[in-house]
Design a protein around this motif. Structure first.
Motif, short mmCIF file in Angstrom:
data_model
loop_
_atom_site.label_atom_id
_atom_site.label_comp_id
_atom_site.label_asym_id
_atom_site.label_seq_id
_atom_site.Cartn_x
_atom_site.Cartn_y
_atom_site.Cartn_z
N ARG A 1 0.85 -1.14 0.05
CA ARG A 1 0.04 0.03 -0.03
C ARG A 1 0.87 1.29 -0.10
NH1 ARG A 1 -3.07 -3.77 2.83
NH2 ARG A 1 -5.20 -4.09 2.05
N HIS A 2 1.83 1.37 -0.73
CA HIS A 2 2.81 2.30 -1.14
C HIS A 2 1.88 3.65 -1.65
CE1 HIS A 2 6.07 0.25 0.21
NE2 HIS A 2 6.52 -0.18 -0.94
N GLY A 3 0.98 3.35 -2.59
CA GLY A 3 0.47 4.46 -3.14
C GLY A 3 1.55 4.79 -4.46
N ALA A 4 0.91 5.90 -5.33
CA ALA A 4 1.84 6.06 -6.33
C ALA A 4 1.78 7.81 -6.37
CB ALA A 4 1.05 5.62 -7.64
N ASP A 5 3.13 8.27 -6.62
CA ASP A 5 3.45 9.36 -7.11
C ASP A 5 2.79 9.50 -8.32
OD1 ASP A 5 4.46 10.37 -4.58
OD2 ASP A 5 6.56 10.40 -5.31
N TYR A 6 3.17 8.68 -9.41
CA TYR A 6 2.41 8.63 -10.75
C TYR A 6 2.85 7.06 -11.11
CZ TYR A 6 7.34 9.58 -11.94
OH TYR A 6 8.90 9.50 -11.84
N ILE A 7 2.15 6.78 -12.21
CA ILE A 7 2.05 5.59 -13.04
C ILE A 7 2.31 5.88 -14.38
CG2 ILE A 7 1.40 3.30 -13.35
CD1 ILE A 7 -0.25 3.31 -10.54
N ARG A 8 3.40 5.52 -15.29
CA ARG A 8 3.25 5.78 -16.44
C ARG A 8 3.14 4.30 -17.28
NH1 ARG A 8 8.35 9.89 -16.39
NH2 ARG A 8 7.23 11.45 -14.97
N VAL A 9 2.33 4.37 -18.19
CA VAL A 9 2.30 3.17 -19.12
C VAL A 9 2.80 3.62 -20.56
CG1 VAL A 9 0.87 1.26 -20.08
CG2 VAL A 9 0.37 2.14 -17.66
N TYR A 10 3.52 2.64 -21.04
CA TYR A 10 4.23 2.83 -22.47
C TYR A 10 3.79 1.68 -23.28
CZ TYR A 10 7.37 6.33 -20.16
OH TYR A 10 8.00 7.23 -19.37
N VAL A 11 3.60 1.97 -24.37
CA VAL A 11 3.37 0.77 -25.51
C VAL A 11 4.60 0.97 -26.40
CG1 VAL A 11 2.25 -0.14 -27.34
CG2 VAL A 11 1.13 0.50 -25.17
N ALA B 1 4.50 -6.80 -29.13
CA ALA B 1 4.87 -5.40 -28.69
C ALA B 1 5.07 -5.60 -27.12
CB ALA B 1 3.85 -4.46 -28.82
N LEU B 2 5.76 -4.56 -26.38
CA LEU B 2 6.04 -4.60 -25.00
C LEU B 2 5.19 -3.40 -24.45
CD1 LEU B 2 9.82 -5.15 -24.48
CD2 LEU B 2 7.66 -6.44 -23.51
N VAL B 3 4.39 -3.68 -23.49
CA VAL B 3 3.75 -2.74 -22.58
C VAL B 3 4.68 -2.38 -21.42
CG1 VAL B 3 2.04 -2.17 -21.08
CG2 VAL B 3 1.50 -3.40 -23.04
N TYR B 4 5.31 -1.25 -21.13
CA TYR B 4 6.23 -0.97 -20.23
C TYR B 4 5.78 0.01 -19.28
CZ TYR B 4 11.02 0.25 -18.39
OH TYR B 4 12.09 0.33 -17.58
N THR B 5 5.74 -0.42 -17.99
CA THR B 5 4.96 0.43 -16.81
C THR B 5 6.03 0.88 -15.91
OG1 THR B 5 3.18 -1.06 -17.11
CG2 THR B 5 3.24 0.29 -15.09
N ILE B 6 6.00 2.16 -15.54
CA ILE B 6 6.92 2.70 -14.38
C ILE B 6 6.06 3.21 -13.27
CG2 ILE B 6 8.58 4.59 -13.81
CD1 ILE B 6 9.33 4.77 -16.55
#
Length: 357
Positions: A138-148, A202-207
């Motif tokens: 339960r850290h939560g997120a400053d942000y989440i970015r999803v790339y393809v 393809a790749l889905v890349y998540t930060i």
């Protein structure tokens, strides 16, 4: 003189204890997370092979997972620890091209095999799909970015570079309490993603930039555009022995009715010269249970050398396994499990189960 010597002895003991405390390195955090759908490379390998990771069939059925397990099994057992600290948002500077899937060879190279190019198992998806990110602590997120990855990029033959990616979705600062799903063992954010005109690999890349500290997580998920439906949002199946989230529990249709609060079954999942791997499945009865204890009684000394998803106490030929924090609660008629490694030839113990409801 005796008093003085006693004082000196006490001081020396305290100093030794203090030194021991100071020198013990901190253990891993209780739980982190990963993309569970479409499954990241190391989570997918754990999900498919965690209970059977020494099966030689993996070499032909799932060769990229096979090379990853051979390189470092801890990359899968610790599927929720693929992160770097202190990146300060400079992802493209800190993580070199060709090392995006291992977070720049993080954790002393534990996850390096995630960067290896090849035919990783890919999830079939449509042009509209959902990325499900599990957060066990339960850290939560400053942000989440999803790339393809961009059209024309082939993850089977080419290592991933930043220039291969296109940012498609950003989730802004979101405390854990506001994530899509509040689970007993963490939280999950289900992120809708839409692209157009895509087909093929393809790749889905998540930060995921966690909120509790400057801790950045990086996940590569292999996909195949052209599926007729999106994969349904998923939750983790089984945790690593040393980390966090909970095994999923699912109703059983083949296990006999339970007499009492729970029942346990013993299965040998793989075997080799001098040892074997086993699994104990716990089935709840007609009432949900809050915690469980399984007792394994062997004809001779216990052969168990290592266990995960349970705490173990051994007394002669009897072994008592109790749930850990994340898998004690089991719905009525559902199951959970723990695994173990043992020495010698497979031995079938007497299995008894007791639970609190």
């Amino acid at each position: 003189m005796r008093t003085r010597n006693l004082i000196f002895a006490v001081i020396a003991a305290l100093a030794a204890a203090f030194t021991a405390v100071v020198l013990v390195p901190p253990g891993p955090a209780a739980a982190h997370g990963n993309v569970v759908s479409p499954a990241s490379r190391n989570y997918g390998c754990f999900e498919r092979w965690g209970s059977d990771f020494q099966n030689p069939a993996m070499a032909t059925q799932d060769p990229m997972c096979w090379q990853a397990w051979q390189a470092d099994p801890n990359a899968m057992w610790n599927w929720n620890g693929l992160y770097r600290e202190g990146v300060a948002g400079q992802h493209e500077t800190v993580i070199p091209d060709g090392q995006l899937c291992s977070a720049g060879h993080t954790e002393s190279g534990r996850y390096n095999a995630m960067d290896v190019t090849g035919d990783w198992k890919a999830t079939s998806i449509g042009n509209a799909f959902t990325v499900s990110l599990f957060d066990g602590a339960r850290h939560g997120a400053d942000y989440i970015r999803v790339y393809v990855s961009k059209a024309g990029y082939n993850p089977v033959t080419t290592a991933l570079k930043w220039s291969d990616l296109q940012l498609v979705t950003t989730v802004p600062n979101t405390p854990a309490a506001q994530w899509t799903r509040q689970l007993s063992n963490g939280v999950q954010q289900d992120i809708p993603v839409s692209v157009s005109g895509r087909s093929g690999r393809a790749l889905v890349y998540t930060i995921w930039q966690a909120s509790h500290s400057d801790q950045s997580y990086y996940f590569c998920s292999d996909v195949n555009f052209g599926g007729t439906t999106s994969p349904s949002p998923s939750t983790p199946t089984s945790p690593s022995p040393s980390t966090s989230p909970s095994p999923s529990t699912s109703p059983s249709t083949s296990t006999p009715p339970v007499n009492g609060s729970c029942a346990g079954t013993h299965t040998v999942t793989s075997q080799w010269s001098g040892g074997y791997q086993g699994e104990i499945k716990i089935l709840a009865g007609s009432t949900a249970i809050k915690s469980w204890t399984v007792t394994l009684t062997y004809p001779g000394a216990s052969p168990i050398a290592q266990v995960w998803n349970a705490s173990l106490t051994t007394n002669g030929n009897s072994v008592q396994a109790t749930n850990v924090s994340y898998n004690g609660s089991v719905a009525a008629g559902a199951t959970t499990s723990f695994g173990f490694l043992a020495s010698g030839s497979p031995t079938t113990p007497t299995v008894t189960c007791a639970a609190t409801t």
